[in-house]
Design a protein around this motif. Structure first.
Motif, PDB file in Angstrom:
ATOM      1  N   UNK A  75       0.867  -1.182   0.000  1.00 11.96           N
ATOM      2  CA  UNK A  75       0.000   0.000   0.000  1.00 11.96           C
ATOM      3  C   UNK A  75       0.901   1.228   0.000  1.00 11.96           C
ATOM      4  N   UNK A  76       0.816   2.004  -1.064  1.00 10.82           N
ATOM      5  CA  UNK A  76       1.643   3.202  -1.174  1.00 10.82           C
ATOM      6  C   UNK A  76       0.870   4.406  -0.662  1.00 10.82           C
ATOM      7  N   UNK A  77       1.456   5.118   0.298  1.00 11.44           N
ATOM      8  CA  UNK A  77       0.866   6.339   0.846  1.00 11.44           C
ATOM      9  C   UNK A  77       1.844   7.477   0.606  1.00 11.44           C
ATOM     10  N   UNK A  78       1.393   8.538  -0.038  1.00 13.56           N
ATOM     11  CA  UNK A  78       2.243   9.702  -0.281  1.00 13.56           C
ATOM     12  C   UNK A  78       1.706  10.880   0.519  1.00 13.56           C
ATOM     13  N   UNK A  79       2.504  11.388   1.436  1.00 12.33           N
ATOM     14  CA  UNK A  79       2.081  12.506   2.269  1.00 12.33           C
ATOM     15  C   UNK A  79       2.513  13.834   1.643  1.00 12.33           C
ATOM     16  N   UNK A  80       1.727  14.894   1.823  1.00 11.79           N
ATOM     17  CA  UNK A  80       2.116  16.205   1.286  1.00 11.79           C
ATOM     18  C   UNK A  80       3.351  16.736   1.994  1.00 11.79           C
ATOM     19  N   UNK A  81       4.040  17.665   1.338  1.00 14.80           N
ATOM     20  CA  UNK A  81       5.246  18.235   1.918  1.00 14.80           C
ATOM     21  C   UNK A  81       4.975  18.991   3.202  1.00 14.80           C
ATOM     22  N   UNK A  82       3.914  19.780   3.212  1.00 13.37           N
ATOM     23  CA  UNK A  82       3.595  20.577   4.391  1.00 13.37           C
ATOM     24  C   UNK A  82       3.076  19.681   5.510  1.00 13.37           C
ATOM     25  N   UNK A  83       3.678  19.813   6.676  1.00 10.63           N
ATOM     26  CA  UNK A  83       3.230  19.054   7.834  1.00 10.63           C
ATOM     27  C   UNK A  83       3.719  17.624   7.886  1.00 10.63           C
ATOM     28  N   UNK A  84       4.703  17.285   7.043  1.00 10.59           N
ATOM     29  CA  UNK A  84       5.160  15.885   7.001  1.00 10.59           C
ATOM     30  C   UNK A  84       5.772  15.453   8.333  1.00 10.59           C
ATOM     31  N   UNK A  85       6.625  16.293   8.904  1.00  8.96           N
ATOM     32  CA  UNK A  85       7.252  15.929  10.180  1.00  8.96           C
ATOM     33  C   UNK A  85       6.215  15.776  11.275  1.00  8.96           C
ATOM     34  N   UNK A  86       5.182  16.617  11.251  1.00  9.84           N
ATOM     35  CA  UNK A  86       4.111  16.494  12.249  1.00  9.84           C
ATOM     36  C   UNK A  86       3.362  15.178  12.079  1.00  9.84           C
ATOM     37  N   UNK A  87       3.176  14.758  10.831  1.00 14.10           N
ATOM     38  CA  UNK A  87       2.492  13.493  10.559  1.00 14.10           C
ATOM     39  C   UNK A  87       3.299  12.325  11.112  1.00 14.10           C
ATOM     40  N   UNK A  88       4.620  12.361  10.903  1.00 15.75           N
ATOM     41  CA  UNK A  88       5.471  11.293  11.422  1.00 15.75           C
ATOM     42  C   UNK A  88       5.421  11.254  12.946  1.00 15.75           C
TER      43      UNK A  88
END
Length: 324
Positions: A75-88
């Motif tokens: 399952x490939x999930x691509x996160x947007x650039x903005x807020x990526x560190x917060x998502x992690x």
């Protein structure tokens, strides 16, 4: 994508993730460094703002992998650039990190310290010989043994500038500044000629700026930061001079890469770092800027530039490590 301008978001990762290292990382045996066994099962693969330009490539790569290993599903999930560190940070705190995660060294460090990144020296050391020494070492963490992400791609990143804004300020658009002192002088001229309506820079200095300015970042032993010296203060004083003259954007203290990029698109900022992929955005979103775009190297007063490094981290808690 360049990762150096995410200081506050990376701090958030550390603040949320590091407490996990004090209480363990899951406790169900999933943190073993053993990645041997049959390649099978469902895994989640997370990238960082790559779908728009590399959709066909990744879908083909995944199809080839699933064909080679028919008992797997990716399952490939691509996160947007903005807020990526917060998502992690949220996924790490909630125990929902994907099996394979696109990281940079600054993002993987707190995850490794919390026991959430697989030590590849132990789990996949046989692959080290396939990489350059410096590439494999790029995701080693100071003070820790091990390597915590596979090297993936590197980027030095160009610096874009608006030729028309330089020309209007009486500067030669074909001779962009190369050193910090040249940038500061040009920025003050542009601010003066536009009555402060156009800033040259949109961001406060990062750790890379200190290094390229010639400030020693670490002591000789590599055990402590050393940039709080006379030359470091000198750099900050120059930025303060720009800020007072409106040559540094008034929102620089709270700027993000996304907000800085928007200011460059609208002509409110004369220079901005980026990547080659930005050219397509300029052509589509700001045709006039695209016609007047200038491209130069990173600003440096030392003759050296920094390299942005991306890697692929395997979640130490993954139940499908062989596939990951």
């Amino acid at each position: 994508m360049p990762t150096s301008r995410r200081t506050f978001a990376v701090a958030a990762v550390a603040a949320l993730v590091l407490p996990l290292s004090a209480c363990g990382s899951g406790g169900d045996g999933g943190s073993s460094t053993d990645a041997s066994g049959k390649v099978e099962g469902d895994i989640t693969f997370q990238t960082w703002n790559l779908r728009a330009n590399f959709k066909d490539y990744f879908e083909g790569l995944i199809a080839d992998f699933e064909k080679k290993y028919p008992d797997t599903h990716v399952k490939w999930v691509d996160q947007p650039g903005e807020g990526y560190a917060d998502k992690i940070s949220a996924d790490a705190a909630g125990g929902t990190l994907p099996d394979v995660v696109n990281v940079s060294p600054d993002l993987v460090a707190p995850l490794a310290k919390a026991g959430l990144a697989l030590d590849l020296d132990k789990a996949a050391g046989q692959y080290e010989k396939e990489y350059l020494d410096g590439a494999w070492a790029s995701h080693r963490i100071p003070g820790m043994d091990g390597t915590y992400a596979f090297p993936w791609y590197l980027n030095t990143g160009p610096l874009f500038y608006n030729k028309s804004l330089f020309e209007k300020a009486g500067l030669d658009p074909e001779q962009p500044p190369k050193t910090y002192d040249e940038v500061f002088d040009a920025a003050l001229k542009i601010a003066d000629k536009t009555d402060g309506e156009v800033a040259t820079l949109a961001n406060v200095p990062t750790i890379e700026d200190f290094g390229r300015y010639g400030v020693p970042l670490m002591n000789k032993e590599g055990t402590a930061f050393a940039f709080n010296d006379a030359k470091g203060v000198q750099l900050l004083a120059r930025y303060k001079e720009l800020y007072d003259a409106k040559a540094l954007d008034p929102q620089a203290l709270t700027a993000t890469p996304e907000s800085s990029g928007k200011k460059f698109l609208t002509g409110a900022v004369a220079m901005n770092p980026g990547s080659a992929l930005d050219l397509a955005n300029f052509k589509k979103q700001a045709p006039n800027l695209y016609e007047n775009i200038g491209i130069t190297d990173q600003i440096t007063s030392t003759g050296h530039v920094n390299m942005y490094v991306m890697g692929l981290m395997v979640n130490a808690q993954s139940q499908r490590k062989p596939a990951a």
